[in-house]
Design a protein around this motif. Structure first.
Motif, PDB file in Angstrom:
ATOM      1  N   THR A  97     -11.583  71.732 -29.001  1.00  0.00           N
ATOM      2  CA  THR A  97     -10.544  71.275 -29.930  1.00  0.00           C
ATOM      3  C   THR A  97      -9.676  72.481 -30.287  1.00  0.00           C
ATOM      4  O   THR A  97     -10.192  73.517 -30.706  1.00  0.00           O
ATOM      5  CB  THR A  97     -11.168  70.681 -31.199  1.00  0.00           C
ATOM      6  N   ILE A  99      -6.631  73.937 -32.615  1.00  0.00           N
ATOM      7  CA  ILE A  99      -5.857  73.708 -33.840  1.00  0.00           C
ATOM      8  C   ILE A  99      -4.844  74.836 -34.003  1.00  0.00           C
ATOM      9  O   ILE A  99      -5.201  76.014 -34.041  1.00  0.00           O
ATOM     10  CB  ILE A  99      -6.765  73.616 -35.076  1.00  0.00           C
ATOM     11  N   TYR A 136      -4.502  69.627 -32.513  1.00  0.00           N
ATOM     12  CA  TYR A 136      -3.980  69.276 -33.838  1.00  0.00           C
ATOM     13  C   TYR A 136      -3.015  70.358 -34.317  1.00  0.00           C
ATOM     14  O   TYR A 136      -3.238  71.557 -34.066  1.00  0.00           O
ATOM     15  CB  TYR A 136      -5.111  69.119 -34.847  1.00  0.00           C
ATOM     16  N   ALA A 187     -10.497  72.267 -43.803  1.00  0.00           N
ATOM     17  CA  ALA A 187      -9.930  71.159 -43.042  1.00  0.00           C
ATOM     18  C   ALA A 187     -10.053  71.405 -41.543  1.00  0.00           C
ATOM     19  O   ALA A 187     -10.361  70.486 -40.775  1.00  0.00           O
ATOM     20  CB  ALA A 187      -8.469  70.954 -43.435  1.00  0.00           C
ATOM     21  N   LYS A 190     -13.686  70.686 -40.493  1.00  0.00           N
ATOM     22  CA  LYS A 190     -14.009  69.260 -40.504  1.00  0.00           C
ATOM     23  C   LYS A 190     -13.378  68.535 -39.321  1.00  0.00           C
ATOM     24  O   LYS A 190     -13.998  67.668 -38.699  1.00  0.00           O
ATOM     25  CB  LYS A 190     -13.557  68.634 -41.820  1.00  0.00           C
ATOM     26  N   ILE A 191     -12.139  68.891 -38.992  1.00  0.00           N
ATOM     27  CA  ILE A 191     -11.470  68.249 -37.864  1.00  0.00           C
ATOM     28  C   ILE A 191     -12.116  68.665 -36.550  1.00  0.00           C
ATOM     29  O   ILE A 191     -12.252  67.848 -35.628  1.00  0.00           O
ATOM     30  CB  ILE A 191      -9.974  68.591 -37.887  1.00  0.00           C
ATOM     31  N   GLY A 195     -12.840  65.234 -35.801  1.00  0.00           N
ATOM     32  CA  GLY A 195     -11.540  64.732 -35.400  1.00  0.00           C
ATOM     33  C   GLY A 195     -10.701  64.313 -36.593  1.00  0.00           C
ATOM     34  O   GLY A 195     -11.111  64.421 -37.748  1.00  0.00           O
ATOM     35  N   ALA A 196      -9.501  63.806 -36.318  1.00  0.00           N
ATOM     36  CA  ALA A 196      -8.579  63.347 -37.351  1.00  0.00           C
ATOM     37  C   ALA A 196      -7.780  62.178 -36.792  1.00  0.00           C
ATOM     38  O   ALA A 196      -7.622  62.051 -35.581  1.00  0.00           O
ATOM     39  CB  ALA A 196      -7.647  64.480 -37.783  1.00  0.00           C
ATOM     40  N   LEU A 201      -0.575  67.295 -38.970  1.00  0.00           N
ATOM     41  CA  LEU A 201      -1.116  67.189 -40.326  1.00  0.00           C
ATOM     42  C   LEU A 201      -0.310  68.051 -41.286  1.00  0.00           C
ATOM     43  O   LEU A 201      -0.173  69.259 -41.077  1.00  0.00           O
ATOM     44  CB  LEU A 201      -2.579  67.625 -40.325  1.00  0.00           C
ATOM     45  N   ASP A 205      -2.211  65.954 -45.950  1.00  0.00           N
ATOM     46  CA  ASP A 205      -3.327  65.644 -45.043  1.00  0.00           C
ATOM     47  C   ASP A 205      -4.396  66.732 -45.098  1.00  0.00           C
ATOM     48  O   ASP A 205      -5.589  66.452 -45.152  1.00  0.00           O
ATOM     49  CB  ASP A 205      -2.814  65.513 -43.602  1.00  0.00           C
ATOM     50  N   ILE A 209      -8.267  66.066 -46.310  1.00  0.00           N
ATOM     51  CA  ILE A 209      -9.406  66.271 -45.416  1.00  0.00           C
ATOM     52  C   ILE A 209     -10.356  67.324 -45.972  1.00  0.00           C
ATOM     53  O   ILE A 209     -11.575  67.190 -45.910  1.00  0.00           O
ATOM     54  CB  ILE A 209      -8.911  66.677 -44.015  1.00  0.00           C
TER      55      ILE A 209
END
Length: 239
Positions: A97, A99, A136, A187, A190-191, A195-196, A201, A205, A209
């Protein structure tokens, strides 16, 4: 500044097994979960590929102020560097993932009048085409630095120094536009884990989160306390 906040939350989170930080300078921190790689040129990370494979997430917090820069120079740092690191990361960690810390006001059309917003938008759009597990974009607005975290950019530091006493007012009247280094880091974690519902975001947001679990825990504690108080009342009432 954002990177310091994210790193703090990663090291505090018991669900994080290990963290590798790649930067131009050492953080000066020591932790059993932390490894650091200092590179003069972050645009080429091919030499350290063996040290950055097998990771679940990349939190890309590198950035520079656009003040005094033309579009070509700003693009080299904001677009070229980001996409180079992202492509290498995706090759080594296809189920990662990714970000990216962008900014409030980013222009996804890439055609707006504001230079930095166009370049950020171009970067976001390119990242969404890279084959990660998920990508993200974080678009924070005003970020309050917590836990003695400081920015290294002088005019940012002066701005945050003046803003410090006003944060409670900003949070009260403009809660959608203010977040903290702690919220951003939480945040992200957690994502990365869950995920989200959307890829881009904003401040609201991010705050939502970051605080959801804590708010639920406080609500559960409150209910538990009320329940116990009620039981005590019932037990005592006959006497």
């Amino acid at each position: 500044m954002v990177g310091q906040g994210v790193l703090r939350e990663c090291l505090l989170d018991p669900g994080v097994e290990s963290v590798v930080v790649i930067g131009r300078n050492a953080t000066g921190q020591q932790h059993e979960k932390l490894d650091e790689i200092v590179l003069g040129d972050l645009a080429d990370i091919s030499a350290i590929e063996g040290e950055i494979s097998g990771y679940d997430a990349c939190f890309f917090c590198v950035g520079v102020s656009a003040v005094g820069m033309n579009e070509e120079a700003y693009g080299r740092v904001t677009y070229d560097l980001t996409i180079s690191v992202a492509r290498t990361s995706a090759k080594l960690n296809p189920v990662m993932t990714f970000i990216y810390v962008s900014g409030s006001g980013t222009d996804s059309t890439e055609r707006g009048r504001i230079m930095w917003a166009r370049v950020k938008g171009k970067t976001e759009n390119a990242l969404l085409q890279i084959l990660f597990k998920a990508v993200y974009m974080f678009r924070p607005g005003c970020i309050q630095p917590l836990h003695r975290i400081r920015t290294k950019t002088k005019w940012y530091a002066a701005f945050y120094g003046m803003m410090g006493p006003l944060y409670p007012v900003w949070k009260l009247f403009f809660p959608r536009y203010v977040t903290t280094t702690e919220c951003v880091g939480r945040a992200m974690l957690k994502i990365a884990k869950r995920g989200a519902p959307k890829a881009v975001l904003d401040n609201q947001d991010i705050n939502s989160i970051a605080t959801t679990d804590r708010d639920l825990a406080l609500a559960a504690l409150s209910s538990f306390v009320h329940l116990i108080e009620g039981q005590q009342t019932l037990l005592r009432s006959p006497w």
